[in-house]
Design a protein around this motif. Structure first.
Motif, mmCIF file in Angstrom:
data_model
loop_
_atom_site.group_PDB
_atom_site.id
_atom_site.type_symbol
_atom_site.label_atom_id
_atom_site.label_comp_id
_atom_site.label_asym_id
_atom_site.label_seq_id
_atom_site.Cartn_x
_atom_site.Cartn_y
_atom_site.Cartn_z
ATOM 1 N N VAL A 1 0.851 -1.186 0.000
ATOM 2 C CA VAL A 1 0.000 0.000 0.000
ATOM 3 C C VAL A 1 0.886 1.235 0.000
ATOM 4 O O VAL A 1 1.674 1.439 0.932
ATOM 5 N N PHE A 2 0.778 2.044 -1.045
ATOM 6 C CA PHE A 2 1.512 3.308 -1.126
ATOM 7 C C PHE A 2 0.643 4.402 -0.508
ATOM 8 O O PHE A 2 -0.470 4.647 -0.964
ATOM 9 N N THR A 3 1.152 5.056 0.510
ATOM 10 C CA THR A 3 0.359 6.035 1.243
ATOM 11 C C THR A 3 0.997 7.417 1.153
ATOM 12 O O THR A 3 2.188 7.565 0.885
ATOM 13 N N GLY A 4 0.173 8.447 1.427
ATOM 14 C CA GLY A 4 0.672 9.819 1.451
ATOM 15 C C GLY A 4 1.051 10.308 0.059
ATOM 16 O O GLY A 4 0.550 9.824 -0.958
ATOM 17 N N ASP A 5 1.946 11.287 0.010
ATOM 18 C CA ASP A 5 2.390 11.909 -1.238
ATOM 19 C C ASP A 5 1.180 12.365 -2.058
ATOM 20 O O ASP A 5 0.970 11.948 -3.183
ATOM 21 N N PHE A 6 0.379 13.242 -1.442
ATOM 22 C CA PHE A 6 -0.847 13.719 -2.064
ATOM 23 C C PHE A 6 -0.563 14.837 -3.058
ATOM 24 O O PHE A 6 0.335 15.662 -2.850
ATOM 25 N N VAL A 7 -1.350 14.876 -4.122
ATOM 26 C CA VAL A 7 -1.306 15.976 -5.087
ATOM 27 C C VAL A 7 -2.746 16.420 -5.360
ATOM 28 O O VAL A 7 -3.661 15.593 -5.398
ATOM 29 N N PRO A 8 -2.975 17.721 -5.514
ATOM 30 C CA PRO A 8 -4.327 18.183 -5.839
ATOM 31 C C PRO A 8 -4.830 17.577 -7.142
ATOM 32 O O PRO A 8 -4.063 17.394 -8.091
ATOM 33 N N ASP A 9 -6.105 17.283 -7.174
ATOM 34 C CA ASP A 9 -6.724 16.764 -8.403
ATOM 35 C C ASP A 9 -7.058 17.974 -9.284
ATOM 36 O O ASP A 9 -8.167 18.502 -9.256
ATOM 37 N N HIS A 10 -6.080 18.388 -10.085
ATOM 38 C CA HIS A 10 -6.173 19.688 -10.755
ATOM 39 C C HIS A 10 -6.489 19.604 -12.248
ATOM 40 O O HIS A 10 -6.415 20.612 -12.953
ATOM 41 N N GLU A 11 -6.835 18.401 -12.756
ATOM 42 C CA GLU A 11 -6.995 18.250 -14.198
ATOM 43 C C GLU A 11 -8.048 19.193 -14.774
ATOM 44 O O GLU A 11 -7.847 19.815 -15.821
ATOM 45 N N LEU A 12 -9.192 19.306 -14.094
ATOM 46 C CA LEU A 12 -10.252 20.165 -14.630
ATOM 47 C C LEU A 12 -9.808 21.625 -14.623
ATOM 48 O O LEU A 12 -10.060 22.360 -15.585
ATOM 49 N N ALA A 13 -9.139 22.055 -13.572
ATOM 50 C CA ALA A 13 -8.634 23.429 -13.513
ATOM 51 C C ALA A 13 -7.647 23.673 -14.649
ATOM 52 O O ALA A 13 -7.699 24.718 -15.328
ATOM 53 N N ARG A 14 -6.772 22.729 -14.881
ATOM 54 C CA ARG A 14 -5.772 22.890 -15.944
ATOM 55 C C ARG A 14 -6.440 22.966 -17.322
ATOM 56 O O ARG A 14 -6.057 23.790 -18.153
ATOM 57 N N ARG A 15 -7.456 22.134 -17.544
ATOM 58 C CA ARG A 15 -8.162 22.168 -18.829
ATOM 59 C C ARG A 15 -8.866 23.498 -19.051
ATOM 60 O O ARG A 15 -9.045 23.928 -20.191
ATOM 61 N N GLY A 16 -9.263 24.146 -17.965
ATOM 62 C CA GLY A 16 -9.927 25.436 -18.087
ATOM 63 C C GLY A 16 -8.978 26.607 -18.127
ATOM 64 O O GLY A 16 -9.432 27.761 -18.137
ATOM 65 N N GLY A 17 -7.670 26.339 -18.143
ATOM 66 C CA GLY A 17 -6.696 27.416 -18.209
ATOM 67 C C GLY A 17 -6.514 28.166 -16.908
ATOM 68 O O GLY A 17 -5.972 29.279 -16.896
#
Length: 407
Positions: free
Chosen positions: A243-259
């Motif tokens: 189980v790989f835990t931690g090392d979180f990143v924001p789920d930013h795909e939609l923001a990136r697609r919207g510029g």
């Protein structure tokens, strides 16, 4: 054929931040408020966390999530599950897909509350085969607590954060033996995680520090992990689950697609103290802005962003530009990370890349000290570090970047 319709406020993400924002907006008369959630049930990560700690009197994660959903619905917000936001058809028009087909929803304001995710094995570039039995904490908790799946018999947990011990708790609940918890960090940097372990009753687990996972072994099903120390020594632990835990990143795909402008430190949308992005009418809040904070903190931000959204709907001017806020090593990032004139001071969230003992946080702009704040404790990586915002009024709107460092 894509159906088109309009709402006043569209909230994307039905975790603690999004649901709290929706409840506050709906009760304050913001008009039609709709929440979209791509999973089958609303509530976010707390739905998968059976342990307490989500409020007073031992409230569990599922109980807390249910209360958030009920509050949003009772306030008059619409919560739609199984619906994914796939892109943008304009600055405030979001394209979706769900059980009822394709839609284009145009809003007067959009709140991005998309949350965060753990980086999986592939993103961590761990070599080896591709066997079954490899999870992140979120995948494990869903498999155990939501779907009741059988996991394995012997596991290794990678990480030494509070969430790592939540993974241990889920494994124990599924009857899985835990061979070890392994981390790249030194033993001195995992004290807070040990405290979390004690609260969850899983403290008696072998802890291996200053090791990395060099390879996953096995064909078909995981058979072991090869570990490496800084001096090159290696050891193999037999297991059928990792189980790989931690090392979180924001789920930013939609923001990136919207510029939407992303902050290079947090890797989430850059926001000011009112949670406004650089795109007019688009707000961002919660762990989708800075990964990752406790559910109660995310919900509190959701309540605060609602007031900003109401101000915008009532005609408040959307600011342009702003003064960037930059974190200097050993600090990793700071949020909010933009300052605009007239924005009230708010609490800033920071993270450090290494352990620091009783640090003094120093805020500087163009060589002038704006604020100094002593933190009366030892701060570890992935541990919450907070900076008061009473100094914001001293910032020169025409000056250079504001820099936050450890003095």
């Amino acid at each position: 054929m894509r159906r088109q319709r309009s709402v006043d406020v569209l909230v994307i993400g039905a975790g603690p931040a999004g649901l709290a924002a929706a409840a506050r907006l709906a009760t304050s008369g913001a008009g039609t408020v709709e929440v979209l959630e791509r999973e089958a049930r609303a509530g976010g990560v707390p739905r998968h966390c059976l342990h307490g700690g989500f409020g007073r009197w031992g409230v569990t994660g599922p109980q807390y999530a249910e209360r958030l959903v009920e509050a949003a619905l009772e306030a008059g917000a619409a919560v739609r599950t199984g619906v994914s936001a796939t892109g943008w058809a304009g600055s405030l028009a979001v394209e979706t897909t769900g059980p009822h087909g394709l839609e284009r929803i145009t809003a007067r304001a959009v709140v991005l509350a998309t949350g965060a995710r753990e980086r999986p094995r592939t993103a961590r570039l761990v070599p080896g085969t591709r066997p079954a039995g490899v999870f992140t904490t979120g995948e494990l908790q869903q498999a155990v607590h939501v779907y009741g799946q059988e996991i394995g018999t012997r596991a290794v947990v990678v990480g030494a954060e509070p969430v790592s011990y939540a993974a241990l708790s889920a494994l124990r609940g599924a009857g899985v033996e835990v061979a070890a918890l392994v981390t790249e960090e030194a033993r001195a940097q995992v004290g807070r995680a040990r405290s979390a372990a004690a609260r969850l009753g899983v403290a008696r687990v072998p802890l291996m520090t200053e090791v990395v996972v060099a390879e996953l072994l096995g064909r078909g099903r995981l058979s072991g992990v090869r570990l490496r120390r800084p001096d090159g020594r290696e050891r193999t632990l037999a297991c059928d689950t990792v189980v790989f835990t931690g090392d979180f990143v924001p789920d930013h795909e939609l923001a990136r697609r919207g510029g939407v402008l992303l902050d290079p430190g947090t890797r989430g949308p850059a926001v000011d103290g009112s949670f406004r992005t650089d795109s007019p009418g688009v707000f961002a809040v919660g762990s989708g802005v800075h990964a990752v904070e406790p559910a109660l903190v995310a919900a509190e931000e959701g309540t605060r962003v609602a007031d900003s959204v109401r101000g915008y709907l009532e005609g408040a001017r959307w600011p342009s530009g702003g003064v960037p806020v930059v974190a200097e090593a050993p600090l990793r990032w700071v949020a909010p990370n933009r300052l605009v004139p007239g924005t009230p001071g708010s609490r800033f969230v920071l993270r450090t890349a290494e352990a620091v003992r009783r640090p003094v946080l120093v805020v500087m702009q163009d060589g002038h000290c704006l604020h100094r704040q002593r933190v009366w404790r030892r701060v570890l990586p992935n541990q919450g570090l907070y900076l008061s915002g009473g100094w914001v009024g001293k910032v020169d709107a025409e000056g250079g970047a504001v820099r936050v460092s450890v003095g």
